[in-house]
Enzyme design. Structure first.
Site, short mmCIF file in Angstrom:
data_model
loop_
_atom_site.label_atom_id
_atom_site.label_comp_id
_atom_site.label_asym_id
_atom_site.label_seq_id
_atom_site.Cartn_x
_atom_site.Cartn_y
_atom_site.Cartn_z
N LEU A 31 0.86 -1.18 0.00
CA LEU A 31 0.00 0.00 0.00
C LEU A 31 0.90 1.23 0.00
O LEU A 31 1.98 1.21 0.57
CB LEU A 31 -0.90 0.03 1.25
N ASP A 32 0.44 2.31 -0.62
CA ASP A 32 1.19 3.56 -0.57
C ASP A 32 1.39 3.98 0.88
O ASP A 32 0.57 3.64 1.76
CB ASP A 32 0.42 4.68 -1.29
N LYS A 33 2.43 4.73 1.12
CA LYS A 33 2.73 5.21 2.47
C LYS A 33 1.50 5.83 3.14
O LYS A 33 1.19 5.54 4.29
CB LYS A 33 3.85 6.25 2.40
N THR A 57 -1.70 5.51 2.38
CA THR A 57 -2.95 4.74 2.28
C THR A 57 -3.01 3.79 3.47
O THR A 57 -2.05 3.09 3.76
CB THR A 57 -3.00 3.94 0.97
#
Length: 349
Positions: free
Chosen positions: A153-155, A157
């Site tokens: 997951l993105d940082k 998110t």
């Protein structure tokens, strides 16, 4: 033909060896000091290590003594070894463990936590936390920098993420993610707060993605035949304010969207929602052009959006077949407080 380079007294062939020529200013100095002056940005301590490891030649002969004096006209050949990324170490970082057994662990990742070490984030990552929590049981298939990581997951998110604890589990889970749930039980659903309201209550965004040439931090939608396949299924859950008599539904300020991934490209949901004209609230990378819309929000919602400080995206559902038993597993996660507070403020519009 010379396939190397020559600049400021240094030459180098294509194999990465750099040849430095001692001038009058460096004559009589120690080898390590002369190298530090000629090599520019490389520290003297690092150069001393390279000398000890046999990476420096003086007039064609390898020299391992940094104290040796050099003379004007000497040719110094420098071969810098590739930097080896440090192995991540365990760090005592709290984890919200949703499920764990000997094969895998499911984490509810908070926003702001980077998944694995990378440039600019060498520690303080989910991997560092997992090493401390799981010890040496993490799968090594993902490599030194990302043990056990099957997806990410993105940082900024938040939400659900599964990590393999042994190589067999890693292989089985990776196969499911590569299949994108087309023939198996893999499910990934996200909740997103987006500007405006999509025209259709349900729809599919099928638009290939590749990295932008203008901004390497961004991904961008490209024409068919280029990039990598990217498919996102969206469903409208709520609009803010709700549909009222006399108010065109397209005039709503924001909406809650469920996004289900059929593929898993970098920034996929953020790119796709921006592509259809409905970027996520708080997304500075893909929704910067919508920042002025925030002034239309009531004070409570503006404050909640400012407090969020990130894209309004949460991985709310994750389903897969257990890699050892084959049992279908399904996990759900409520949005964290910052997301929920913004959603509640929007619901009161």
């Amino acid at each position: 033909m010379n396939s190397g380079f020559e600049e400021n007294g240094r030459t180098g062939p294509a194999d990465g060896t750099v040849t430095l020529h001692v001038g009058a200013e460096q004559a009589g100095l120690r080898l390590d000091k002369a190298l530090a002056l000629l090599a520019g940005e490389i520290s003297r301590a690092r150069l001393q290590q390279v000398i000890r490891e046999g990476g420096v030649s003086l007039n064609g002969a390898v020299v391992g003594d940094g104290s040796r004096k050099v003379a004007e006209g000497d040719a110094l050949a420098l071969v810098m070894p590739e930097a080896k990324p440090p192995e991540p170490v365990g760090q005592d970082i709290p984890l919200d463990v949703v499920y764990e057994d000997e094969h895998l662990i499911v984490i509810d990742k908070p926003a702001g936590l980077v998944v694995h070490p990378a440039g600019g984030h060498e520690d303080g990552t989910l991997v560092n936390a997992l090493i401390a929590h799981c010890g040496e049981s993490l799968s090594g298939i993902g490599g030194v920098r990302r043990p056990g990581i099957v997806h990410r997951l993105d940082k900024d998110t938040s939400g659900l993420l599964v990590v393999a604890k042994n190589d067999r589990a890693h292989q089985k889970l990776a196969k499911q993610f590569a299949d994108h749930g087309r023939t198996g039980p893999l499910q990934r659903a996200y909740l997103a707060l987006a500007w405006g309201v999509p025209r259709l209550r349900e729809g599919t965004i099928d638009a290939p993605i590749e990295r932008s040439n203008r901004n390497r931090e961004k991904m961008t939608v490209v024409k068919e035949g280029r990039g990598r396949e990217a498919i996102t299924h969206i469903t409208l859950i709520e609009r803010y304010p709700p549909l009222l008599r006399g108010l065109d539904e397209t005039e709503a300020l924001a909406s809650l969207i469920e996004c289900r991934l059929e593929t898993g490209r970098t920034h996929q949901i953020r790119v796709h929602m921006s592509h259809i004209g409905h970027p996520l609230l708080g997304d500075q990378l893909y929704g910067s052009g919508f920042a002025t819309k925030a002034v239309r929000l009531p004070e409570e919602a503006r404050e909640a959006l400012a407090a969020l400080g990130r894209q309004a995206l949460h991985a709310a559902l994750l389903g897969f077949a257990h890699p050892a038993t084959g049992e279908e597993m399904l996990f759900e996660s409520d949005p964290p407080a910052d997301f929920a507070n913004l959603q509640a403020a929007l619901a009161r519009l």
